[in-house]
Design a protein around this motif. Structure first.
Motif, PDB file in Angstrom:
ATOM      1  N   LEU A 169       1.006  -1.128  -0.068  1.00 30.53           N
ATOM      2  CA  LEU A 169       0.026   0.142  -0.090  1.00 30.53           C
ATOM      3  C   LEU A 169       0.927   1.185   0.090  1.00 30.53           C
ATOM      4  O   LEU A 169       0.729   2.171  -0.804  1.00 30.53           O
ATOM      5  CB  LEU A 169      -0.956   0.105   1.004  1.00 30.53           C
ATOM      6  N   GLN A 170       1.879   1.397   0.767  1.00 28.57           N
ATOM      7  CA  GLN A 170       2.616   2.539   0.802  1.00 28.57           C
ATOM      8  C   GLN A 170       3.513   2.815  -0.319  1.00 28.57           C
ATOM      9  O   GLN A 170       3.578   3.879  -0.991  1.00 28.57           O
ATOM     10  CB  GLN A 170       3.627   2.418   2.024  1.00 28.57           C
ATOM     11  N   ASN A 171       3.872   1.632  -1.027  1.00 29.40           N
ATOM     12  CA  ASN A 171       4.655   1.874  -2.249  1.00 29.40           C
ATOM     13  C   ASN A 171       3.519   2.087  -3.484  1.00 29.40           C
ATOM     14  O   ASN A 171       4.142   3.083  -4.291  1.00 29.40           O
ATOM     15  CB  ASN A 171       5.471   0.535  -2.807  1.00 29.40           C
ATOM     16  N   LEU A 172       2.477   1.535  -3.439  1.00 34.82           N
ATOM     17  CA  LEU A 172       1.540   1.997  -4.276  1.00 34.82           C
ATOM     18  C   LEU A 172       1.092   3.282  -4.112  1.00 34.82           C
ATOM     19  O   LEU A 172       0.666   4.065  -5.178  1.00 34.82           O
ATOM     20  CB  LEU A 172       0.155   1.159  -4.467  1.00 34.82           C
ATOM     21  N   ARG A 173       0.835   3.868  -3.107  1.00 34.44           N
ATOM     22  CA  ARG A 173       0.643   5.374  -2.783  1.00 34.44           C
ATOM     23  C   ARG A 173       1.614   6.464  -3.457  1.00 34.44           C
ATOM     24  O   ARG A 173       1.337   7.176  -3.827  1.00 34.44           O
ATOM     25  CB  ARG A 173       0.619   5.527  -1.359  1.00 34.44           C
ATOM     26  N   GLU A 174       2.997   5.730  -3.511  1.00 29.45           N
ATOM     27  CA  GLU A 174       3.805   6.837  -4.058  1.00 29.45           C
ATOM     28  C   GLU A 174       3.856   6.542  -5.451  1.00 29.45           C
ATOM     29  O   GLU A 174       4.027   7.700  -6.144  1.00 29.45           O
ATOM     30  CB  GLU A 174       5.629   6.178  -3.672  1.00 29.45           C
ATOM     31  N   VAL A 175       3.432   5.614  -6.063  1.00 24.03           N
ATOM     32  CA  VAL A 175       3.408   5.336  -7.607  1.00 24.03           C
ATOM     33  C   VAL A 175       2.150   6.426  -7.826  1.00 24.03           C
ATOM     34  O   VAL A 175       2.129   7.021  -8.923  1.00 24.03           O
ATOM     35  CB  VAL A 175       3.000   3.779  -7.840  1.00 24.03           C
ATOM     36  N   ARG A 176       0.994   6.327  -7.346  1.00 31.28           N
ATOM     37  CA  ARG A 176      -0.227   7.070  -7.744  1.00 31.28           C
ATOM     38  C   ARG A 176       0.017   8.475  -7.578  1.00 31.28           C
ATOM     39  O   ARG A 176      -0.254   9.239  -8.273  1.00 31.28           O
ATOM     40  CB  ARG A 176      -1.274   6.654  -6.415  1.00 31.28           C
ATOM     41  N   ALA A 177       0.827   8.833  -6.436  1.00 30.00           N
ATOM     42  CA  ALA A 177       1.137  10.134  -6.247  1.00 30.00           C
ATOM     43  C   ALA A 177       1.901  10.872  -7.475  1.00 30.00           C
ATOM     44  O   ALA A 177       1.730  11.865  -7.934  1.00 30.00           O
ATOM     45  CB  ALA A 177       1.672  10.588  -5.131  1.00 30.00           C
ATOM     46  N   THR A 178       2.823  10.048  -7.719  1.00 30.62           N
ATOM     47  CA  THR A 178       3.842  10.393  -8.882  1.00 30.62           C
ATOM     48  C   THR A 178       2.881  10.532 -10.281  1.00 30.62           C
ATOM     49  O   THR A 178       3.147  11.584 -11.070  1.00 30.62           O
ATOM     50  CB  THR A 178       5.006   9.321  -9.162  1.00 30.62           C
ATOM     51  N   LEU A 179       2.164   9.562 -10.362  1.00 29.40           N
ATOM     52  CA  LEU A 179       1.506   9.534 -11.727  1.00 29.40           C
ATOM     53  C   LEU A 179       0.513  10.811 -11.532  1.00 29.40           C
ATOM     54  O   LEU A 179       0.287  11.234 -12.838  1.00 29.40           O
ATOM     55  CB  LEU A 179       0.448   8.337 -11.934  1.00 29.40           C
ATOM     56  N   THR A 180      -0.218  11.074 -10.619  1.00 27.25           N
ATOM     57  CA  THR A 180      -1.083  12.420 -10.461  1.00 27.25           C
ATOM     58  C   THR A 180      -0.160  13.623 -10.731  1.00 27.25           C
ATOM     59  O   THR A 180      -0.877  14.323 -11.360  1.00 27.25           O
ATOM     60  CB  THR A 180      -1.720  12.123  -9.267  1.00 27.25           C
ATOM     61  N   LYS A 181       0.587  13.630  -9.949  1.00 29.84           N
ATOM     62  CA  LYS A 181       1.654  14.759 -10.461  1.00 29.84           C
ATOM     63  C   LYS A 181       1.958  14.847 -11.975  1.00 29.84           C
ATOM     64  O   LYS A 181       1.837  16.189 -12.374  1.00 29.84           O
ATOM     65  CB  LYS A 181       2.931  14.867  -9.611  1.00 29.84           C
TER      66      LYS A 181
END
Length: 577
Positions: free
Chosen positions: A321-333
């Motif tokens: 979850l914490q790593n997927l959260r980082e991926v999601r934040a990067t893609l959103t940005k």
């Protein structure tokens, strides 16, 4: 073709037994005292031979070898020549017998298992010949060991589009575990949701699915990663080939993490101006280098997440979850990037990721709460770090889901729970209060006692449930070697209901397999040389039994026979072939 395969199997091991039988009549006609001794030795030899086939079958069904000619068989034959007379047909029969025997013992264990079982379906290719499906059961047993058992390993029929679903239903009926299934994980695109509904309907005949069965079908994390990487590499594939030639990398890699590392290395060389002037004709242009740099920046969080998830032993949901959260934040940005090229690629990857996130979030969130290093605190932290319009809603959604799940378990599995109050009173309910003489109190004293009683009632806290106590306890400090299953084993007596939830959700397969195999950009496969030529029943028996034997048994077998380095060499040779 079937006959050819059978002949191929048999000729791999068996030796011509006629050479051992020549001259038997001559020996029998000249018996003397020495012949009696030979007869005893022959009896011992025959006794060993009868046990050699079951021995080879046990090795075949335990460790990653097949009883064929080569270094492995030469080693065994050197230690005991009786193996020279064992044919593959005999070993095959003993493998099937061992499979049926063990399966017969395991079926009642799964049927009577007190908890949820999650399934996963993996699709493996075998060159151009065919594809295979591997159906696994994932659960945490009563000793808090994570089990991943293969229930069925079959070749996928090209004539039936819904063969995977049919094979899954057949296995559930065979093992009689339809009422135990909670979730099932499929690679993206392998099976339509309508086909999954057949499995879902079968399960719902005997049990009520949690959250109305909405997250019943889950997706493989590694498969989503692979597809997002393919989206990114597809737009610069010509540049990737140019860089491979320029950097003398050799053949294109089939692992996307290797491709990423190569691109990063090439960018560093370009920044240092290490390329010669004569290489200019075969170098990427300035615009192409810029695109490569943008793609690498886009994939950085995905690369870090993959390394953390797929190369970590026994990765649990919190790690995901914490790593997927980082991926999601990067893609959103990056979807708001000023670079139109990166913005378009990020938007396509983000759209694919969001479909996966919405489907998987609730299951991942519950499992994360069951990790004493995270609990609800992680969601409070992530909402403040990543922000977003739905950050506060996310915390309340997770908390509401966990409470709803706890209430459901508390109803279905009633336990004589002793809720704890924060009251410090030491009075015991079993004690009988002593009679005291009633004295007349003044009105002032009576009023003071009433005020005191109201104060006590206002400060006493209500009885708390397991969930309240668990969430209020401080989270554990983060350590790399923390064993969450050992923690819950020790805490299960304090949290009997929550421990059930932890067992059911920590075993859910977020990815089909968690290893470097998940970093391949192509379909993973099995060795045609080692397995694909085997008969269907035999390969199913071997794949199943190998997953059923505990890891310590396999390790003991390899170490006792001194096979560790030899098996690694054999696997390397097979990979090269």
């Amino acid at each position: 073709m079937e006959a050819d395969n059978e002949n191929y199997q048999t000729n791999d091991v068996e030796r011509d037994n006629d050479e051992f039988d020549q001259g038997n009549d001559h020996v029998n006609s000249h018996k003397d005292s020495s012949d009696v001794e030979h007869s005893v030795n022959d009896y011992d030899y025959d006794f060993e031979q009868r046990n050699a086939s079951p021995y080879l079958a046990a090795l075949t069904c335990t460790i990653n070898v097949l009883p064929r000619k080569g270094f492995f068989m030469q080693t065994l034959c050197h230690s005991n020549p009786v193996f020279k007379r064992v044919c593959f047909a005999s070993v095959q029969d003993d493998c099937l017998k061992l499979y049926e025997e063990i399966k017969g013992n395991l079926k009642p264990l799964l049927r009577n298992f007190d908890g949820h079982i999650s399934l996963s379906v993996d699709i493996l290719s075998c060159r151009k010949f065919s594809e295979y499906m591997c159906l696994k059961a994932h659960f945490i047993n009563e000793d808090w060991n994570l089990m991943n058992w293969v229930l069925n390993f079959r070749r996928i029929s090209e004539l039936e589009d819904d063969y995977i679903v049919e094979a899954t239903l057949k296995a559930l009926k065979d093992w009689d575990i339809g009422n135990k299934i909670a979730y099932i994980t499929f690679p993206t695109g392998s099976v339509d949701d309508k086909e999954i509904d057949e499995v879902k309907d079968y399960v719902q005949e005997t049990k009520k699915l949690q959250f109305n069965g909405q997250p019943f079908r889950l997706y493989c994390c590694a498969d989503i990663f692979k597809r997002m990487v393919q989206d990114a590499f597809e737009v610069i594939w010509r540049t990737i080939h140019i860089i491979d030639r320029l950097m003398y990398f050799g053949k294109p890699s089939i692992r996307w993490d290797v491709v990423y590392d190569r691109l990063k290395t090439a960018l560093e060389s370009e920044a240092k101006e290490e390329f010669k002037e004569e290489d200019d004709w075969d170098k990427p242009s300035a615009d192409e280098w810029k695109k490569v740099e943008g793609i690498c920046k886009l994939l950085e969080s995905l690369y870090n997440a993959a390394k953390a998830v797929f190369e970590t032993k026994d990765s649990m949901a919190g790690i995901y979850l914490q790593n997927l959260r980082e991926v999601r934040a990067t893609l959103t940005k990056e979807t708001n990037s000023s670079d139109s090229f990166i913005r378009d690629v990020a938007a396509e990857m983000h759209e694919r990721f969001e479909k996966y996130w919405k489907k998987m979030f609730l299951v991942l969130a519950i499992a994360t709460v069951m990790d004493p290093r995270y609990k609800i605190s992680y969601f409070e932290f992530s909402s403040s770090k990543y922000g977003g319009n739905d950050s506060k809603t996310e915390v309340s959604t997770v908390l509401m889901a966990v409470r709803s799940l706890y209430d459901d378990y508390n109803t279905r599995f009633p336990i004589n729970e002793n809720p704890v109050s924060n009251s410090t009173s030491s009075d015991s309910e079993s004690e009988t209060p002593r009679p005291v003489k009633q004295r007349c109190l003044s009105s002032d004293a009576s009023n003071r006692l009433q005020d005191y009683q109201q104060f006590i009632e206002s400060t006493n806290q209500p009885l708390k449930s397991e969930l309240d106590l668990y969430l209020e306890e401080p989270v554990l400090p983060w350590t790399q070697d923390f064993n969450i299953l050992s923690w819950w084993r020790a805490a299960s007596s304090r949290y009997p209901i929550l421990s059930r939830i932890a067992r059911d959700y920590l075993s859910v397969p977020v990815s089909v397999v968690t290893s470097v195999d998940e970093l391949f950009t192509m379909e993973r496969g099995i060795s045609r040389r080692r397995y694909a030529s085997l008969k269907p029943d035999l390969i199913n028996a071997i794949m199943c039994t190998r997953s059923w034997f505990p890891a310590e048994v396999k390790s003991m077998t390899e170490s006792s026979l001194g096979l560790g380095e030899m098996l690694e060499d054999m696997e390397l040779v097979d990979d090269l072939i």
